[in-house]
Enzyme design. Structure first.
Site, mmCIF file in Angstrom:
data_model
loop_
_atom_site.group_PDB
_atom_site.id
_atom_site.type_symbol
_atom_site.label_atom_id
_atom_site.label_comp_id
_atom_site.label_asym_id
_atom_site.label_seq_id
_atom_site.Cartn_x
_atom_site.Cartn_y
_atom_site.Cartn_z
ATOM 1 N N ALA A 84 59.588 24.942 -9.844
ATOM 2 C CA ALA A 84 58.555 25.525 -8.988
ATOM 3 C C ALA A 84 58.044 26.832 -9.592
ATOM 4 O O ALA A 84 58.786 27.571 -10.231
ATOM 5 C CB ALA A 84 59.124 25.780 -7.599
ATOM 6 N N LYS B 200 39.622 15.084 -8.685
ATOM 7 C CA LYS B 200 38.385 14.769 -9.395
ATOM 8 C C LYS B 200 38.685 14.023 -10.675
ATOM 9 O O LYS B 200 39.561 14.435 -11.432
ATOM 10 C CB LYS B 200 37.654 16.078 -9.721
ATOM 11 C CG LYS B 200 36.312 15.870 -10.371
ATOM 12 C CD LYS B 200 35.980 16.947 -11.375
ATOM 13 C CE LYS B 200 36.483 16.577 -12.758
ATOM 14 N NZ LYS B 200 36.043 17.476 -13.828
ATOM 15 N N ARG C 142 0.924 13.796 7.421
ATOM 16 C CA ARG C 142 1.648 14.196 8.630
ATOM 17 C C ARG C 142 3.152 14.389 8.388
ATOM 18 O O ARG C 142 3.855 14.924 9.226
ATOM 19 C CB ARG C 142 1.398 13.168 9.750
ATOM 20 C CG ARG C 142 -0.003 13.238 10.318
ATOM 21 C CD ARG C 142 -0.338 12.030 11.179
ATOM 22 N NE ARG C 142 -0.733 10.878 10.358
ATOM 23 C CZ ARG C 142 -1.042 9.678 10.859
ATOM 24 N NH1 ARG C 142 -0.979 9.469 12.158
ATOM 25 N NH2 ARG C 142 -1.397 8.693 10.055
ATOM 26 N N ASN D 118 42.128 22.655 -15.794
ATOM 27 C CA ASN D 118 41.473 21.675 -16.669
ATOM 28 C C ASN D 118 40.290 22.255 -17.439
ATOM 29 O O ASN D 118 39.746 21.592 -18.294
ATOM 30 C CB ASN D 118 40.998 20.469 -15.844
ATOM 31 C CG ASN D 118 40.001 20.852 -14.775
ATOM 32 O OD1 ASN D 118 40.053 21.952 -14.230
ATOM 33 N ND2 ASN D 118 39.089 19.953 -14.465
ATOM 34 N N TYR D 119 39.910 23.474 -17.137
ATOM 35 C CA TYR D 119 38.645 23.996 -17.654
ATOM 36 C C TYR D 119 38.905 25.315 -18.356
ATOM 37 O O TYR D 119 39.474 26.246 -17.761
ATOM 38 C CB TYR D 119 37.699 24.185 -16.467
ATOM 39 C CG TYR D 119 36.290 24.584 -16.830
ATOM 40 C CD1 TYR D 119 35.584 23.906 -17.813
ATOM 41 C CD2 TYR D 119 35.661 25.627 -16.159
ATOM 42 C CE1 TYR D 119 34.286 24.263 -18.125
ATOM 43 C CE2 TYR D 119 34.354 25.982 -16.456
ATOM 44 C CZ TYR D 119 33.668 25.303 -17.446
ATOM 45 O OH TYR D 119 32.383 25.657 -17.750
ATOM 46 N N TYR E 104 44.924 20.895 -6.581
ATOM 47 C CA TYR E 104 43.725 20.437 -7.285
ATOM 48 C C TYR E 104 44.156 19.629 -8.493
ATOM 49 O O TYR E 104 44.843 20.148 -9.377
ATOM 50 C CB TYR E 104 42.851 21.618 -7.732
ATOM 51 C CG TYR E 104 41.734 21.159 -8.636
ATOM 52 C CD1 TYR E 104 40.766 20.275 -8.170
ATOM 53 C CD2 TYR E 104 41.666 21.556 -9.973
ATOM 54 C CE1 TYR E 104 39.761 19.802 -8.998
ATOM 55 C CE2 TYR E 104 40.655 21.092 -10.807
ATOM 56 C CZ TYR E 104 39.714 20.220 -10.310
ATOM 57 O OH TYR E 104 38.726 19.744 -11.127
ATOM 58 N N LEU F 22 0.863 -1.189 0.000
ATOM 59 C CA LEU F 22 0.000 0.000 0.000
ATOM 60 C C LEU F 22 0.893 1.230 0.000
ATOM 61 O O LEU F 22 1.575 1.512 0.979
ATOM 62 C CB LEU F 22 -0.887 0.021 1.243
ATOM 63 C CG LEU F 22 -1.741 -1.232 1.519
ATOM 64 C CD1 LEU F 22 -2.632 -1.003 2.742
ATOM 65 C CD2 LEU F 22 -2.610 -1.573 0.318
ATOM 66 N N ASN G 291 55.552 12.878 -8.113
ATOM 67 C CA ASN G 291 55.418 13.766 -6.959
ATOM 68 C C ASN G 291 54.827 15.097 -7.405
ATOM 69 O O ASN G 291 55.357 15.761 -8.294
ATOM 70 C CB ASN G 291 56.765 14.000 -6.276
ATOM 71 C CG ASN G 291 56.540 14.704 -4.939
ATOM 72 O OD1 ASN G 291 56.041 14.120 -4.001
ATOM 73 N ND2 ASN G 291 56.864 15.990 -4.883
ATOM 74 N N GLY H 91 -8.743 5.247 1.772
ATOM 75 C CA GLY H 91 -8.440 4.329 2.865
ATOM 76 C C GLY H 91 -7.749 3.053 2.404
ATOM 77 O O GLY H 91 -7.737 2.724 1.218
HETATM 78 C C1 UD1 Z 1 -2.923 1.515 9.424
HETATM 79 C C2 UD1 Z 1 -3.942 0.512 9.992
HETATM 80 C C3 UD1 Z 1 -3.744 0.390 11.514
HETATM 81 C C4 UD1 Z 1 -2.328 -0.071 11.786
HETATM 82 C C5 UD1 Z 1 -1.321 0.878 11.119
HETATM 83 C C6 UD1 Z 1 0.079 0.272 11.222
HETATM 84 C C7 UD1 Z 1 -5.937 0.710 8.623
HETATM 85 C C8 UD1 Z 1 -7.333 1.180 8.544
HETATM 86 N N1 UD1 Z 1 -5.283 0.978 9.737
HETATM 87 O O1 UD1 Z 1 -3.216 2.782 9.988
HETATM 88 O O2 UD1 Z 1 -4.647 -0.572 12.042
HETATM 89 O O3 UD1 Z 1 -2.090 -0.124 13.171
HETATM 90 O O4 UD1 Z 1 -1.593 1.063 9.725
HETATM 91 O O5 UD1 Z 1 1.064 1.144 10.721
HETATM 92 O O6 UD1 Z 1 -5.466 0.068 7.689
HETATM 93 N N2 UD1 Z 1 -2.598 3.962 1.858
HETATM 94 C C9 UD1 Z 1 -3.012 3.808 0.568
HETATM 95 N N3 UD1 Z 1 -4.237 4.297 0.195
HETATM 96 C C10 UD1 Z 1 -5.061 4.918 1.057
HETATM 97 C C11 UD1 Z 1 -4.631 5.084 2.391
HETATM 98 C C12 UD1 Z 1 -3.403 4.588 2.765
HETATM 99 O O7 UD1 Z 1 -2.297 3.230 -0.252
HETATM 100 O O8 UD1 Z 1 -6.152 5.325 0.632
HETATM 101 C C13 UD1 Z 1 -1.280 3.460 2.256
HETATM 102 C C14 UD1 Z 1 -0.356 4.544 2.772
HETATM 103 O O9 UD1 Z 1 0.421 5.079 1.707
HETATM 104 C C15 UD1 Z 1 0.497 3.793 3.791
HETATM 105 C C16 UD1 Z 1 -0.410 2.658 4.254
HETATM 106 O O10 UD1 Z 1 -1.445 2.566 3.319
HETATM 107 O O11 UD1 Z 1 1.650 3.253 3.206
HETATM 108 C C17 UD1 Z 1 -0.972 2.905 5.649
HETATM 109 O O12 UD1 Z 1 -1.720 4.088 5.642
HETATM 110 P P1 UD1 Z 1 -1.812 5.047 6.903
HETATM 111 O O13 UD1 Z 1 -2.746 6.155 6.557
HETATM 112 O O14 UD1 Z 1 -0.473 5.396 7.378
HETATM 113 O O15 UD1 Z 1 -2.556 4.067 7.951
HETATM 114 P P2 UD1 Z 1 -2.542 4.184 9.537
HETATM 115 O O16 UD1 Z 1 -3.463 5.260 9.945
HETATM 116 O O17 UD1 Z 1 -1.147 4.258 10.010
HETATM 117 CA CA CA Z 2 0.808 4.452 9.066
#
Ligand code: UD1
Ligand code: CA
Length: 452
Positions: free
Chosen positions: A418, A346, A14, A381-382, A361, A7, A372, A78
């Site tokens: 020199a 370099k 953040r 060089n340039y 250099y 993922l 030596n 998500g």
């Molecule tokens: C997630 C888990 C949580 C776990 C934690 C561990 C879920 C709902 N929660 O939370 O239980 O403890 O990881 O680190 O899964 N990503 C996507 N597409 C999206 C959202 C996220 O690809 O739409 C990817 C992000 O790039 C990341 C990973 O999923 O690499 C996790 O996403 P993140 O938002 O960090 O999840 P957490 O809130 O940390």
């Molecule tokens: Ca995470």
């Protein structure tokens, strides 16, 4: 048969960065790169990276890797929604699928092997990785029955204060029998505090589910902000330095040293304080430091390197470098050379026993053996547009404070005087002087002292 999916579509809000979170570097590799590598020993027959936020950058970072495809998640709704995007690419797949969060970079391969083995032995539809975290804030909490089976995963923000006391967390690493995950993915809803589709809900649907606890909780740390990134770096550094010390490398003051995990170091090498070893670097039985940075360079045995910076270069056995030398861009220093104080080199090759000990250099040059280079010598060089080469033969001695104007070939066994500015080639076994002859005016006084 096992497939893996990472993922990696989230922005990582953040992190407060334009760079997708999963591409942030951690000790010379990206977060997702580390996650991908951790699954290598499983020999997956299919690898899928789910991309979304600035997908082109993530694709570029992993382009050309074998068995790897990308699936696009156009809107990041998500982790569950990300998994739904796998449906077309995984259609008809008959094995297991391991899903990994792209932001959990410290996972050991052994842990993934254990997860897969446990999953296969249990015969259940899903197995998840959990760990007890001293500070579980932000993680989904894992609740199990007394028999050790999963009851539920509840996201931190959806927990009651009492549920939040549970320190057993979801690592974001799962093993599914694909056919079962495929069946429940269309049933996910976003009926929660974040209005997101949670992959953890798919796990909840697939009960009974196995839970594997990871003994080393550090492996399961997720990176959500820069502070966690630096904490992960510290953990990684401890692992790497402990490894090399166990291999018989002396690291005098580990807390002041950083080493990428792409570096190799020979047994009995000595790493002094304030040394940073990066990239594709190999260190022989040598003494490095104090105060050096070595990047993408190979250092043979018996080298002493002191207060210096070396990038994309090679140093032969027995050579002494520094203090305060800078070797860069394809420099090859031969064996038993001496590269001294305030010398920059370099794209230059130096034969064995050649010395450039002070204030020089050398750029785009080829030096033979036992040359030596006098203090203060500069290769010019340039010309403002192009770079030109300087070639210096064996045993030649370049006088102090010389300017060698390239393109230039100086033969073997030559001495240059020199203070010379050498603009024309010099044949072997000769002396070249190119400076104004000295004039001495006897009894000379400044004008104001002269009698009128
Ligand atoms: C997630 C888990 C949580 C776990 C934690 C561990 C879920 C709902 N929660 O939370 O239980 O403890 O990881 O680190 O899964 N990503 C996507 N597409 C999206 C959202 C996220 O690809 O739409 C990817 C992000 O790039 C990341 C990973 O999923 O690499 C996790 O996403 P993140 O938002 O960090 O999840 P957490 O809130 O940390
Ligand atoms: Ca995470």
């Amino acid at each position: 048969m096992v497939a893996i999916a990472i993922l990696a579509a989230g922005k990582g809000t953040r992190m407060k960065s334009d760079l997708p979170k999963v591409l942030h570097p951690l000790g010379g590799k990206s977060l997702a790169g580390r996650v991908l590598e951790s699954a290598d020993p499983l020999n997956p027959d299919k690898r899928i990276v789910i991309v979304g936020y600035r997908a082109e950058l993530v694709r570029e970072a992993f382009a050309g890797l074998p068995n790897l495809e990308f699936v696009e998640q156009l809107e990041q709704l998500g982790t569950g929604h990300a998994a739904v995007q796998l449906l077309p690419a995984m259609k008809g797949y008959e094995g297991d699928l391991i899903i990994l969060n792209g932001d959990v970079p410290l996972l050991r391969s052994d842990t993934l092997v254990k997860l897969l083995e446990t999953h296969r032995k249990s015969g259940m539809a899903a197995t998840i990785l959990a760990a007890h975290l001293p500070e579980p804030k932000g993680y989904g909490r894992v609740f199990c029955s007394e028999a050790g089976q999963l009851e539920s995963i509840i996201e931190d923000r959806d927990c009651t204060p009492e549920q939040r006391q549970n320190t057993r967390v979801n690592a974001g690493i799962y093993c599914f029998r694909w056919a079962d995950l495929e069946r429940v993915l269309p049933n996910l809803s976003n009926d929660n505090d974040q209005k997101e589709y949670y992959l953890t809900d798919a796990v909840n649907f697939l009960k009974p589910v196995m839970v594997v606890d990871c003994d080393d909780f550090e492996e399961t740390l997720g990176i959500n902000d820069r502070k966690q990134l630096s904490e992960a770096y510290a953990i990684l550094q401890t692992r790497i330095k402990d490894h090399w010390m166990r291999q018989g490398v002396t690291i005098v003051d580990p807390s002041s040293v950083t080493i990428d995990d792409t570096v190799t170091i020979a047994t009995n090498a000595i790493i002094e304080p304030q040394v940073h070893l990066r990239g594709n670097t190999a260190i022989g039985v040598s003494r490095i430091g104090p105060n050096c940075m070595v990047e993408n360079s190979q250092i043979q045995d018996g080298v002493t390197l002191l207060y210096s910076v070396v990038t994309d270069s090679q140093i032969g056995a027995g050579t002494v470098v520094g203090p305060y030398a800078h070797l860069r861009a394809n420099t090859e220093v031969g064996e038993n050379c001496r590269i001294g104080n305030f010398v920059e080199i370099k794209n230059t090759q130096l034969g064995p026993k050649t010395n450039a000990a002070h204030l020089s250099y050398l750029g785009d040059a080829t030096l033979g053996t036992q040359v030596n280079i006098g203090a203060g010598t500069i290769t010019v060089n340039y010309d403002g547009k192009n770079k030109h080469r300087t070639v210096i033969g064996d045993r030649t001695r370049i006088g102090s404070n010389s300017a060698l104007v390239a393109p230039l070939t100086i033969g073997s066994d030559v001495t240059t005087a020199a203070g010379s500015t050498i603009v024309e080639d010099v044949p072997e076994q000769s002396l070249a002087i190119a400076r104004a002859p000295q004039v001495v005016k006897l009894g000379w006084k400044p004008k104001w002292q002269r009698e009128s």
